[in-house]
Design a protein around this motif. Sequence first.
Motif, PDB file in Angstrom:
ATOM      1  N   GLU A   1     -45.449   1.769 -17.024  1.00  0.00           N
ATOM      2  CA  GLU A   1     -44.064   1.295 -17.022  1.00  0.00           C
ATOM      3  C   GLU A   1     -43.850   0.364 -15.827  1.00  0.00           C
ATOM      4  O   GLU A   1     -44.218   0.688 -14.701  1.00  0.00           O
ATOM      5  N   PHE A   2     -43.272  -0.781 -16.091  1.00  0.00           N
ATOM      6  CA  PHE A   2     -42.931  -1.739 -15.044  1.00  0.00           C
ATOM      7  C   PHE A   2     -41.413  -1.826 -14.992  1.00  0.00           C
ATOM      8  O   PHE A   2     -40.786  -2.164 -15.997  1.00  0.00           O
ATOM      9  N   VAL A   3     -40.821  -1.518 -13.845  1.00  0.00           N
ATOM     10  CA  VAL A   3     -39.365  -1.553 -13.735  1.00  0.00           C
ATOM     11  C   VAL A   3     -38.958  -2.554 -12.669  1.00  0.00           C
ATOM     12  O   VAL A   3     -39.450  -2.511 -11.540  1.00  0.00           O
ATOM     13  N   LYS A   4     -38.086  -3.474 -13.058  1.00  0.00           N
ATOM     14  CA  LYS A   4     -37.503  -4.406 -12.092  1.00  0.00           C
ATOM     15  C   LYS A   4     -36.163  -3.824 -11.674  1.00  0.00           C
ATOM     16  O   LYS A   4     -35.264  -3.672 -12.499  1.00  0.00           O
ATOM     17  N   GLU A   5     -36.055  -3.469 -10.398  1.00  0.00           N
ATOM     18  CA  GLU A   5     -34.799  -2.907  -9.914  1.00  0.00           C
ATOM     19  C   GLU A   5     -34.368  -3.733  -8.704  1.00  0.00           C
ATOM     20  O   GLU A   5     -34.890  -3.530  -7.604  1.00  0.00           O
ATOM     21  N   LEU A   6     -33.497  -4.684  -8.925  1.00  0.00           N
ATOM     22  CA  LEU A   6     -33.107  -5.655  -7.893  1.00  0.00           C
ATOM     23  C   LEU A   6     -34.358  -6.312  -7.305  1.00  0.00           C
ATOM     24  O   LEU A   6     -35.096  -6.947  -8.038  1.00  0.00           O
ATOM     25  N   ASP A   7     -34.608  -6.103  -5.991  1.00  0.00           N
ATOM     26  CA  ASP A   7     -35.793  -6.735  -5.397  1.00  0.00           C
ATOM     27  C   ASP A   7     -36.985  -5.783  -5.329  1.00  0.00           C
ATOM     28  O   ASP A   7     -37.974  -6.065  -4.652  1.00  0.00           O
ATOM     29  N   ASN A   8     -36.885  -4.668  -6.052  1.00  0.00           N
ATOM     30  CA  ASN A   8     -37.962  -3.676  -6.019  1.00  0.00           C
ATOM     31  C   ASN A   8     -38.693  -3.631  -7.361  1.00  0.00           C
ATOM     32  O   ASN A   8     -38.062  -3.520  -8.408  1.00  0.00           O
ATOM     33  N   LEU A   9     -40.008  -3.729  -7.287  1.00  0.00           N
ATOM     34  CA  LEU A   9     -40.828  -3.578  -8.496  1.00  0.00           C
ATOM     35  C   LEU A   9     -41.465  -2.191  -8.465  1.00  0.00           C
ATOM     36  O   LEU A   9     -42.182  -1.850  -7.522  1.00  0.00           O
ATOM     37  N   ILE A  10     -41.150  -1.402  -9.487  1.00  0.00           N
ATOM     38  CA  ILE A  10     -41.677  -0.040  -9.566  1.00  0.00           C
ATOM     39  C   ILE A  10     -42.640   0.038 -10.754  1.00  0.00           C
ATOM     40  O   ILE A  10     -42.289  -0.360 -11.868  1.00  0.00           O
TER      41      ILE A  10
ATOM     42  N   ILE B   1     -47.920 -15.472  -4.016  1.00  0.00           N
ATOM     43  CA  ILE B   1     -49.233 -15.365  -4.682  1.00  0.00           C
ATOM     44  C   ILE B   1     -50.047 -14.184  -4.126  1.00  0.00           C
ATOM     45  O   ILE B   1     -50.661 -13.432  -4.874  1.00  0.00           O
ATOM     46  N   GLU B   2     -50.026 -14.044  -2.809  1.00  0.00           N
ATOM     47  CA  GLU B   2     -50.819 -12.987  -2.186  1.00  0.00           C
ATOM     48  C   GLU B   2     -50.337 -11.600  -2.631  1.00  0.00           C
ATOM     49  O   GLU B   2     -51.145 -10.729  -2.956  1.00  0.00           O
ATOM     50  N   SER B   3     -49.021 -11.418  -2.649  1.00  0.00           N
ATOM     51  CA  SER B   3     -48.473 -10.129  -3.095  1.00  0.00           C
ATOM     52  C   SER B   3     -48.777  -9.876  -4.563  1.00  0.00           C
ATOM     53  O   SER B   3     -49.033  -8.731  -4.962  1.00  0.00           O
TER      54      SER B   3
ATOM     55  N   LYS C   1     -43.034  -1.955  -4.702  1.00  0.00           N
ATOM     56  CA  LYS C   1     -43.120  -2.993  -3.680  1.00  0.00           C
ATOM     57  C   LYS C   1     -41.861  -3.850  -3.740  1.00  0.00           C
ATOM     58  O   LYS C   1     -41.355  -4.168  -4.803  1.00  0.00           O
ATOM     59  N   ILE C   2     -41.366  -4.198  -2.552  1.00  0.00           N
ATOM     60  CA  ILE C   2     -40.147  -4.994  -2.449  1.00  0.00           C
ATOM     61  C   ILE C   2     -40.490  -6.454  -2.172  1.00  0.00           C
ATOM     62  O   ILE C   2     -41.394  -6.738  -1.389  1.00  0.00           O
ATOM     63  N   VAL C   3     -39.782  -7.357  -2.848  1.00  0.00           N
ATOM     64  CA  VAL C   3     -39.999  -8.805  -2.635  1.00  0.00           C
ATOM     65  C   VAL C   3     -39.512  -9.146  -1.214  1.00  0.00           C
ATOM     66  O   VAL C   3     -38.406  -8.773  -0.828  1.00  0.00           O
ATOM     67  N   GLU C   4     -40.356  -9.817  -0.492  1.00  0.00           N
ATOM     68  CA  GLU C   4     -40.012 -10.203   0.901  1.00  0.00           C
ATOM     69  C   GLU C   4     -38.880 -11.227   0.890  1.00  0.00           C
ATOM     70  O   GLU C   4     -38.906 -12.169   0.124  1.00  0.00           O
TER      71      GLU C   4
END
Length: 132
Positions: A64-73, A34-36, A129-132
């Motif tokens: 543009e929102f890109v989901k790249e594995l655990d990285n959101l660009i 939630i915080e992220s 940002k990468i998902v922890e």
Amino acid sequence: MRESINISLPSKPEYVSIARLTASFVANQMGFDIESIEDIKLAVGEACNNAILHSGTDNTYNLEFVKELDNLIIEVVDFGNGFNIEKYRKPDAEELQENGLGLFIIKSLMDEVQIESNEGTGTKIKMSKIVE
Ligand SMILES: Nc1ncnc2c1ncn2[C@@H]1O[C@H](COP(=O)(O)OP(=O)(O)OP(=O)(O)O)[C@@H](O)[C@H]1O
Ligand SMILES: [Mg+2]
């Protein structure tokens, strides 16, 4: 797997909520806490505010929102005035100020931030940002 969402928005403050909602949808889907998610929404909102406020007469900008594995660009692209990045100074910690905080906030909340800007053709801010 790589998936992307592209949105073009009118350069008006009342549409920024669409960008913020999309950011929270995608971040939630990817498993950010939630915080992220709040941080990502704030960063996207600041980038949109800049695209609207500082980009002059052009009446739309792109996201543009890109989901790249655990990285959101996330990329926010406007076709406005642009600015000279060399002249950008980060806010002075000693001085209480109301403006000039947007880019600083974005850089503090996101893992990576890249800005490309050309006076006359516009600005592209890419943050991730990468998902922890
Ligand atoms: N998309 C953009 N197009 C043109 N200039 C920009 C853009 N984004 C930022 N800038 C320039 O960089 C400066 C710093 O942006 P920043 O968001 O940090 O502060 P601000 O927008 O002036 O104030 P705040 O975001 O706190 O309301 C802006 O004043 C503007 O000159
Ligand atoms: Mg700003």
